[in-house]
Design a protein around this motif. Sequence first.
Motif, PDB file in Angstrom:
ATOM      1  N   ARG A   1       0.995  -1.055  -0.011  1.00 32.27           N
ATOM      2  CA  ARG A   1       0.122  -0.041   0.088  1.00 32.27           C
ATOM      3  C   ARG A   1       0.831   1.259  -0.001  1.00 32.27           C
ATOM      4  NH1 ARG A   1      -2.568  -3.177   3.563  1.00 32.27           N
ATOM      5  NH2 ARG A   1      -1.618  -2.282   5.520  1.00 32.27           N
ATOM      6  N   ASP A   2       1.890   1.210   0.985  1.00 29.21           N
ATOM      7  CA  ASP A   2       2.784   2.379   1.028  1.00 29.21           C
ATOM      8  C   ASP A   2       3.579   2.947  -0.342  1.00 29.21           C
ATOM      9  OD1 ASP A   2       1.803   2.625   3.616  1.00 29.21           O
ATOM     10  OD2 ASP A   2       3.428   2.039   4.495  1.00 29.21           O
ATOM     11  N   VAL A   3       3.986   1.714  -0.906  1.00 24.66           N
ATOM     12  CA  VAL A   3       5.048   1.766  -2.100  1.00 24.66           C
ATOM     13  C   VAL A   3       4.403   1.982  -3.243  1.00 24.66           C
ATOM     14  CG1 VAL A   3       7.359   0.943  -3.101  1.00 24.66           C
ATOM     15  CG2 VAL A   3       7.059   1.199  -0.465  1.00 24.66           C
ATOM     16  N   TRP A   4       3.734   0.768  -3.633  1.00 26.27           N
ATOM     17  CA  TRP A   4       3.198   0.386  -4.944  1.00 26.27           C
ATOM     18  C   TRP A   4       1.972   1.400  -5.235  1.00 26.27           C
ATOM     19  CZ3 TRP A   4       2.411  -5.485  -4.249  1.00 26.27           C
ATOM     20  CH2 TRP A   4       3.615  -6.101  -4.352  1.00 26.27           C
ATOM     21  N   LEU A   5       1.256   1.759  -4.283  1.00 27.54           N
ATOM     22  CA  LEU A   5       0.237   2.817  -4.525  1.00 27.54           C
ATOM     23  C   LEU A   5       0.679   4.365  -4.676  1.00 27.54           C
ATOM     24  CD1 LEU A   5      -2.647   1.131  -2.767  1.00 27.54           C
ATOM     25  CD2 LEU A   5      -1.944   0.659  -5.121  1.00 27.54           C
ATOM     26  N   ASP A   6       1.947   4.388  -4.369  1.00 30.85           N
ATOM     27  CA  ASP A   6       2.349   5.703  -4.155  1.00 30.85           C
ATOM     28  C   ASP A   6       3.158   6.035  -5.691  1.00 30.85           C
ATOM     29  OD1 ASP A   6       3.958   8.231  -4.123  1.00 30.85           O
ATOM     30  OD2 ASP A   6       4.862   7.608  -2.314  1.00 30.85           O
ATOM     31  N   PRO A   7       2.676   6.994  -6.651  1.00 32.12           N
ATOM     32  CA  PRO A   7       3.225   7.172  -7.851  1.00 32.12           C
ATOM     33  C   PRO A   7       4.521   7.634  -8.193  1.00 32.12           C
ATOM     34  CG  PRO A   7       1.395   8.421  -7.352  1.00 32.12           C
ATOM     35  CD  PRO A   7       1.493   7.588  -6.364  1.00 32.12           C
ATOM     36  N   SER A   8       5.007   8.062  -7.052  1.00 30.56           N
ATOM     37  CA  SER A   8       6.437   8.844  -6.836  1.00 30.56           C
ATOM     38  C   SER A   8       7.638   7.836  -6.582  1.00 30.56           C
ATOM     39  CB  SER A   8       6.590   9.857  -5.956  1.00 30.56           C
ATOM     40  OG  SER A   8       6.372   9.316  -4.438  1.00 30.56           O
ATOM     41  N   THR A   9       6.924   6.542  -6.076  1.00 28.78           N
ATOM     42  CA  THR A   9       8.069   5.626  -6.068  1.00 28.78           C
ATOM     43  C   THR A   9       8.542   4.633  -7.216  1.00 28.78           C
ATOM     44  OG1 THR A   9       6.448   3.854  -5.372  1.00 28.78           O
ATOM     45  CG2 THR A   9       7.471   5.269  -3.467  1.00 28.78           C
ATOM     46  N   PHE A  10       9.784   4.232  -7.214  1.00 28.35           N
ATOM     47  CA  PHE A  10      10.277   3.576  -8.142  1.00 28.35           C
ATOM     48  C   PHE A  10       9.698   2.214  -8.510  1.00 28.35           C
ATOM     49  CE2 PHE A  10      13.199   0.220  -6.458  1.00 28.35           C
ATOM     50  CZ  PHE A  10      13.264   0.782  -5.203  1.00 28.35           C
TER      51      PHE A  10
ATOM     52  N   PRO B   1      -8.461  -6.544 -14.449  1.00 27.31           N
ATOM     53  CA  PRO B   1      -8.758  -6.320 -15.966  1.00 27.31           C
ATOM     54  C   PRO B   1      -7.960  -5.268 -16.487  1.00 27.31           C
ATOM     55  CG  PRO B   1     -10.723  -5.547 -14.772  1.00 27.31           C
ATOM     56  CD  PRO B   1      -9.792  -6.181 -13.825  1.00 27.31           C
ATOM     57  N   HIS B   2      -7.632  -4.030 -15.696  1.00 26.88           N
ATOM     58  CA  HIS B   2      -6.914  -2.980 -16.294  1.00 26.88           C
ATOM     59  C   HIS B   2      -5.430  -2.891 -15.745  1.00 26.88           C
ATOM     60  CE1 HIS B   2     -10.532  -1.391 -17.615  1.00 26.88           C
ATOM     61  NE2 HIS B   2     -10.957  -1.390 -16.384  1.00 26.88           N
ATOM     62  N   ASP B   3      -4.975  -4.028 -15.136  1.00 26.22           N
ATOM     63  CA  ASP B   3      -3.545  -4.460 -14.795  1.00 26.22           C
ATOM     64  C   ASP B   3      -2.869  -3.334 -13.690  1.00 26.22           C
ATOM     65  OD1 ASP B   3      -1.684  -6.201 -14.655  1.00 26.22           O
ATOM     66  OD2 ASP B   3      -0.448  -5.143 -16.375  1.00 26.22           O
ATOM     67  N   THR B   4      -3.882  -2.701 -13.030  1.00 25.29           N
ATOM     68  CA  THR B   4      -3.424  -1.761 -11.949  1.00 25.29           C
ATOM     69  C   THR B   4      -3.231  -2.337 -10.691  1.00 25.29           C
ATOM     70  OG1 THR B   4      -5.654  -1.167 -11.157  1.00 25.29           O
ATOM     71  CG2 THR B   4      -4.956  -0.059 -13.103  1.00 25.29           C
ATOM     72  N   ASP B   5      -2.070  -1.723 -10.039  1.00 30.09           N
ATOM     73  CA  ASP B   5      -1.539  -2.215  -8.575  1.00 30.09           C
ATOM     74  C   ASP B   5      -2.690  -2.290  -7.638  1.00 30.09           C
ATOM     75  OD1 ASP B   5       0.876  -2.395  -9.736  1.00 30.09           O
ATOM     76  OD2 ASP B   5       1.662  -0.967  -8.515  1.00 30.09           O
ATOM     77  N   ALA B   6      -3.531  -1.203  -7.679  1.00 33.15           N
ATOM     78  CA  ALA B   6      -4.691  -1.177  -6.890  1.00 33.15           C
ATOM     79  C   ALA B   6      -5.752  -2.242  -7.158  1.00 33.15           C
ATOM     80  CB  ALA B   6      -5.439   0.291  -7.018  1.00 33.15           C
ATOM     81  N   GLU B   7      -5.993  -2.777  -8.223  1.00 37.15           N
ATOM     82  CA  GLU B   7      -7.038  -3.871  -8.478  1.00 37.15           C
ATOM     83  C   GLU B   7      -6.311  -5.080  -8.084  1.00 37.15           C
ATOM     84  OE1 GLU B   7      -9.123  -2.848 -12.858  1.00 37.15           O
ATOM     85  OE2 GLU B   7      -6.861  -3.496 -12.782  1.00 37.15           O
ATOM     86  N   TYR B   8      -5.049  -5.408  -8.145  1.00 36.83           N
ATOM     87  CA  TYR B   8      -4.343  -6.532  -7.683  1.00 36.83           C
ATOM     88  C   TYR B   8      -4.689  -6.595  -6.115  1.00 36.83           C
ATOM     89  CZ  TYR B   8      -1.996  -8.162 -11.958  1.00 36.83           C
ATOM     90  OH  TYR B   8      -1.730  -8.577 -13.225  1.00 36.83           O
TER      91      TYR B   8
END
Length: 147
Positions: A29-38, A90-97
């Motif tokens: 949640r903290d890293v993958w959902l933060d668009p500023s992280t690598f 379906p949209h291959d987003t981290d939030a969906e996963y």
Amino acid sequence: MNEESQRLANFRVHLVPAVLALANPPWQRDVWLDPSTFENLDHIFHTLFDDFCDADEPERYLGTSLRTPKEVALMKELGAALNAAADEAPHDTDAEYLQAAAWPEVVAVAGRLAQVMVRNDLGELATLHVSEARIDPPSHACGEDAH
């Protein structure tokens, strides 16, 4: 360290953190959902399926990035769980996963695999340490005055 051991270490330095990330929902949640992280889930998928293993068919990575048949079996289980979660994104987003009904199984299998991998790496490190230890111990323990 021989060439084969060096290659295994080089692969695992990428693979183990990816598995640990899958076992850690707060990190996700903290890293993958933060668009500023690598780092994001796409990075994890590439690590597990393309770059350092093939979670669909991990058997051929035994001795290359996986140490034991138990690691191979758990990696295959993790690959199946990740594929099940992908079917729900379906949209291959981290939030969906992360919201997929299959995601708790991903986290659980990754946790089991992480425990095995870390235990195996620590065992290998201990073996290396023992094999490289001096035969003669130091004359006094650290922190003690030499008399």
